[in-house]
Design a protein around this motif. Structure first.
Motif, PDB file in Angstrom:
ATOM      1  N   ALA A 234       0.815  -1.223   0.000  1.00 54.16           N
ATOM      2  CA  ALA A 234       0.000   0.000   0.000  1.00 54.16           C
ATOM      3  C   ALA A 234       0.841   1.261   0.000  1.00 54.16           C
ATOM      4  O   ALA A 234       0.386   2.322  -0.414  1.00 54.16           O
ATOM      5  CB  ALA A 234      -0.940  -0.013   1.197  1.00 54.16           C
ATOM      6  N   GLU A 235       2.102   1.202   0.458  1.00 60.81           N
ATOM      7  CA  GLU A 235       2.939   2.393   0.547  1.00 60.81           C
ATOM      8  C   GLU A 235       3.652   2.682  -0.768  1.00 60.81           C
ATOM      9  O   GLU A 235       4.375   3.665  -0.870  1.00 60.81           O
ATOM     10  CB  GLU A 235       3.961   2.229   1.681  1.00 60.81           C
ATOM     11  CG  GLU A 235       3.289   2.105   3.046  1.00 60.81           C
ATOM     12  CD  GLU A 235       4.326   1.934   4.149  1.00 60.81           C
ATOM     13  OE1 GLU A 235       5.526   1.857   3.799  1.00 60.81           O
ATOM     14  OE2 GLU A 235       3.926   1.881   5.333  1.00 60.81           O
ATOM     15  N   GLU A 236       3.550   1.832  -1.775  1.00 63.70           N
ATOM     16  CA  GLU A 236       4.208   2.045  -3.061  1.00 63.70           C
ATOM     17  C   GLU A 236       3.140   2.249  -4.124  1.00 63.70           C
ATOM     18  O   GLU A 236       2.586   1.284  -4.652  1.00 63.70           O
ATOM     19  CB  GLU A 236       5.087   0.843  -3.417  1.00 63.70           C
ATOM     20  CG  GLU A 236       6.160   0.561  -2.361  1.00 63.70           C
ATOM     21  CD  GLU A 236       7.006  -0.648  -2.724  1.00 63.70           C
ATOM     22  OE1 GLU A 236       6.983  -1.039  -3.916  1.00 63.70           O
ATOM     23  OE2 GLU A 236       7.651  -1.195  -1.840  1.00 63.70           O
ATOM     24  N   PRO A 237       2.797   3.486  -4.458  1.00 60.42           N
ATOM     25  CA  PRO A 237       1.681   3.779  -5.372  1.00 60.42           C
ATOM     26  C   PRO A 237       1.811   3.104  -6.729  1.00 60.42           C
ATOM     27  O   PRO A 237       0.842   2.580  -7.259  1.00 60.42           O
ATOM     28  CB  PRO A 237       1.714   5.309  -5.489  1.00 60.42           C
ATOM     29  CG  PRO A 237       2.408   5.764  -4.240  1.00 60.42           C
ATOM     30  CD  PRO A 237       3.421   4.704  -3.921  1.00 60.42           C
ATOM     31  N   GLU A 238       3.018   3.167  -7.306  1.00 62.07           N
ATOM     32  CA  GLU A 238       3.172   2.595  -8.641  1.00 62.07           C
ATOM     33  C   GLU A 238       2.932   1.088  -8.626  1.00 62.07           C
ATOM     34  O   GLU A 238       2.288   0.532  -9.512  1.00 62.07           O
ATOM     35  CB  GLU A 238       4.582   2.911  -9.164  1.00 62.07           C
ATOM     36  CG  GLU A 238       4.805   4.387  -9.466  1.00 62.07           C
ATOM     37  CD  GLU A 238       3.860   4.887 -10.543  1.00 62.07           C
ATOM     38  OE1 GLU A 238       3.531   4.094 -11.469  1.00 62.07           O
ATOM     39  OE2 GLU A 238       3.424   6.037 -10.456  1.00 62.07           O
ATOM     40  N   VAL A 240       1.186  -0.507  -6.371  1.00 60.27           N
ATOM     41  CA  VAL A 240      -0.230  -0.717  -6.092  1.00 60.27           C
ATOM     42  C   VAL A 240      -1.045  -0.581  -7.376  1.00 60.27           C
ATOM     43  O   VAL A 240      -1.955  -1.385  -7.658  1.00 60.27           O
ATOM     44  CB  VAL A 240      -0.732   0.284  -5.035  1.00 60.27           C
ATOM     45  CG1 VAL A 240      -2.254   0.233  -4.934  1.00 60.27           C
ATOM     46  CG2 VAL A 240      -0.109  -0.037  -3.687  1.00 60.27           C
ATOM     47  N   LYS A 241      -0.715   0.419  -8.199  1.00 58.75           N
ATOM     48  CA  LYS A 241      -1.433   0.631  -9.446  1.00 58.75           C
ATOM     49  C   LYS A 241      -1.262  -0.565 -10.381  1.00 58.75           C
ATOM     50  O   LYS A 241      -2.221  -1.025 -11.010  1.00 58.75           O
ATOM     51  CB  LYS A 241      -0.912   1.918 -10.112  1.00 58.75           C
ATOM     52  CG  LYS A 241      -1.645   2.252 -11.395  1.00 58.75           C
ATOM     53  CD  LYS A 241      -1.122   3.570 -11.971  1.00 58.75           C
ATOM     54  CE  LYS A 241      -1.858   3.891 -13.279  1.00 58.75           C
ATOM     55  NZ  LYS A 241      -1.364   5.153 -13.871  1.00 58.75           N
TER      56      LYS A 241
END
Length: 415
Positions: A234-238, A240-241
């Motif tokens: 959850a702390e890594e947006p890319e 997660v995307k």
């Protein structure tokens, strides 16, 4: 129903008895009386002939013993000759109901014969009694026949009702019973045909449920893993995307699986084959099974051709490959190899692992439903073969040890 049939047949027999027996009794009575009267008339004629013959011979008739031999038993004869006393023979019967005959001779003789009706009435009574006994026996036979026929017809109807009730309660086993009555046999045949049709429908429904549960399990498992990775990253947006995109692809694939199952159930022959990039389907499998492989310390290796355009349904091919990979994860060991090679006008995707292989006693039976080498459902490979064949391809087991499964697909002429 039995009582109605018995009553109906009994009424018919009673009507027949009345229609035939009553006229027969009247005719018989008249015949007996007529025969008795004829006998009396014959006696009178015989006595008159004897009297006339004696008178003509000049012998004379002085007493009744002369013609007594011509008198039948139970008859009374009286002879009146002009100028002589009345002569008689036999006992005169009493009563008013007598059989009487009178004959007149050429010389004025009168012969009168009388006979009691007692014997005639007795004979009539005996004949009527016999006719009544016959009628009673006919009625009893009719009752017995009616009871037998009612049972013969009621039993099949009861069994047919039980069959219909079993069909309604979900027991579609045909009974294959026939009763020798065309109408009942036709009903039994229709019920058996309906039972077979319902059985096929229930089998298809159960098979659809089993196939759906098995086919949906793999995409749901992969989707669950992707969502778990999204939660962990959850702390890594890319990342997660990227994982969310893959999860959406899983949802789309899951939707496609459901749609294909329903479409196949409605019309197994519906064509859906198209030309597609086989590398994209294989890449999708690598991405989906990556987390599971890493968790089990396994590796998925790709070999063979690239850039192949196959002919089929991408979703179906993906589902078949997913089943083969899952089968290797469950029953195999070591590296799983996906190998793409040509085979005439077809392209073959082989799935191989380094496990113990398929037991020799199973062989090609691994594609049969409920056949499994371990504690599994025994449905996956059977469903995979059905999907492959419905899509115009075929799924085969090329080697037992190591286990090598091959999916044969049509190859586009564009290659």
């Amino acid at each position: 129903m039995k009582r109605r049939m018995i009553n109906s047949l009994l009424i018919v027999v009673l009507v027949v008895v009345v229609v035939f027996c009553v006229p027969l009794a009247l005719v018989e009575k008249r015949t007996i009386v007529s025969s008795a009267q004829d006998r009396v008339d014959a006696t009178a004629v015989r006595v008159l002939a004897l009297v006339e013959s004696r008178l003509a011979a000049g012998e004379g008739v002085k007493e009744g013993r002369v013609f007594e031999s011509q008198v039948t038993e139970g008859s009374y004869v009286e002879v009146q000759i002009p100028g002589q006393p009345v002569l008689s023979a036999g006992d005169r019967p009493a009563g008013n109901h007598l059989l009487r005959a009178a004959e007149h001779g050429t010389s004025g003789e009168i012969v009168t014969v009388e006979q009691s009706r007692e014997d005639v009435d007795h004979e009539i009574a005996n004949n009527l009694l016999l006719l009544g006994v016959v009628a009673l026996l006919a009625v009893q036979a009719a009752v017995a026949l009616a009871v037998w026929q009612a049972k013969r017809l009621a039993r099949p109807l009861t069994e047919l009702a039980e069959t219909a009730e079993r069909l309604g309660s979900g027991d579609p086993r045909p009974r294959d019973r026939r009763y020798g009555v065309p109408e009942l046999d036709r009903i039994a045949e229709v019920l058996d045909t309906s039972a077979e049709r319902i059985a096929r429908m229930l089998t298809a429904e159960r098979r659809l449920a089993a196939d759906a549960s098995h086919q949906l399990r793999t995409p749901l498992t992969a989707l669950s893993m992707r969502l778990e990775e999204i939660t962990a990253l959850a702390e890594e947006p890319e990342t997660v995307k990227e994982e969310a995109t893959i999860a959406l692809q899983q949802v789309e694939r899951l939707t496609d699986v459901v749609q294909r199952l329903l479409t196949t159930q409605r019309d197994p022959r519906s064509p859906t084959a198209v030309a597609f990039d086989l590398d994209e389907v294989i890449k999708q499998q690598v991405e989906e099974w990556g987390p599971t492989l890493r968790e089990q310390g396994r590796v998925l290796s790709l070999e063979g051709l690239h850039g192949v355009t196959a002919v089929g349904t991408p979703g179906t091919v993906a589902q078949v490959l997913a089943t083969l990979i899952e089968n290797s994860l469950m029953h195999g060991a070591g590296t799983i190899t996906l190998r793409v090679r040509p085979s005439g006008t077809s392209v073959v995707v082989e799935v191989q692992d380094q496990g113990a292989g398929v037991p020799a006693d199973l062989g090609n039976r691994v594609f049969e439903r409920a056949v499994s080498g371990r504690n599994s459902t025994g449905i996956g490979l059977a469903v995979a073969r059905d999907l492959a064949e419905a899509d115009g391809g075929r799924l085969e087991l090329l080697s037992l040890k190591p286990a090598v499964f091959a999916l044969f697909l049509g190859r586009s002429h564009q290659d």
